[in-house]
Design an enzyme around this catalytic site. Structure first.
Site: not given
Ligand code: NAI
Length: 247
Positions: A154, A158
């Site tokens: 990860y 990133k």
């Molecule tokens: P989440 O798990 O709720 O959402 C992730 C989204 O990505 C979902 O809509 C999922 O369906 C989609 N996704 C995953 N694999 C996919 C694929 N192969 N094709 C299409 N869509 C796909 O997680 P969250 O927290 O909303 O994360 C969103 C972004 O923010 C991610 O890139 C994550 O790494 C980043 N992030 C999140 C943090 C946190 O504390 N929640 C902190 C830092 C970064």
């Protein structure tokens, strides 16, 4: 409304940060192409945006699949005429100490978090170049900036997104296309819901603003970078981390 007339493609829009970004961009006037694998959840999002007077459409997409990325961008441009704003948000974790990490988990995270962004940028860039306006916004992470034990895949993905962001900023800046990253810290979503209360309490102690962030906190930064107000900002990594990492 600062984004009236703009068309935004948001990946991973079915839930969490991506969903909130889609709602915020639509609220600011953009037409939203919402992409993720779960069509049902996307349909609900589109209904919510439409009910609020906005415009959006759902596109079922696995961002790790090159053909699907190309087809989705083609379909979105056919429907809305262009893509002005790309938010590369889709992301996954497959945590494990490096000595036990399976090659499949390394590959899946790199493909979903990093290669996907390259594919989406490549697919939208000619539309942006032609119109001499574009906004590329990559959702990276604090752990791409400082590393995290148990997240070698990860963190590498990133950190790679940050390099990609800067390289693209240099390639297309002269065409009035900006490329920036948003680096969230600890945001309350499904991704962090799996962490233990103990871990969360310890994390909050490291945050000067003394709270975890919300998806809205991240969406505000994305909306700003997408707007004309941010037209002289490129190659930048915007921290949305409550002060957890500074400098
Ligand atoms: P989440 O798990 O709720 O959402 C992730 C989204 O990505 C979902 O809509 C999922 O369906 C989609 N996704 C995953 N694999 C996919 C694929 N192969 N094709 C299409 N869509 C796909 O997680 P969250 O927290 O909303 O994360 C969103 C972004 O923010 C991610 O890139 C994550 O790494 C980043 N992030 C999140 C943090 C946190 O504390 N929640 C902190 C830092 C970064």
């Amino acid at each position: 409304m600062s984004l009236t007339g703009r068309v935004a493609l948001v990946t991973g829009a079915s839930q969490g940060i991506g969903r909130t970004c889609a709602l915020r961009l639509a609220k600011d006037g953009a037409t939203v192409a919402a992409a993720a694998r779960n069509q049902e959840k996307l349909n609900e999002l589109v209904a919510e945006i439409t009910a609020a007077g906005g415009k959006a459409a759902a596109f079922a997409l696995d961002v790790a699949d090159e053909d699907q990325v190309k087809a989705t961008v083609k379909a979105a441009i056919a429907q809305f005429g262009k893509i002005d704003i790309l938010v590369n948000n889709a992301g996954i974790t497959r945590d494990q100490l490096v000595m036990r990490m399976k090659r499949a988990d390394w590959d899946a995270v790199l493909q979903t978090n990093l290669t996907s962004a390259y594919l989406c940028i490549q697919a939208v860039i000619s539309s942006m170049l032609k119109q001499r306006w574009g906004r590329i916004i990559n959702i990276t992470s604090i752990f791409g900036q400082m590393g995290q034990a148990g997240q070698a895949n990860y963190s590498a993905s990133k950190a790679g997104l940050i390099g990609l962001t800067m390289a693209i900023a240099r390639e297309v800046g002269s065409r009035n296309i900006t490329s920036n990253a948003v680096a969230p810290g600890f945001i309350e979503t499904a991704m962090t819901a799996v962490l233990s209360d103990e871990f969360k309490q310890a994390a909050v102690k490291q945050i000067p603003l003394a709270r975890v962030g919300s998806p809205e906190d991240v969406a505000s930064a994305v909306a700003f970078l997408a707007s004309d107000d941010a037209s002289y900002i490129t190659g930048h990594v915007m921290n949305v981390n409550g002060g957890m990492l500074m400098g």
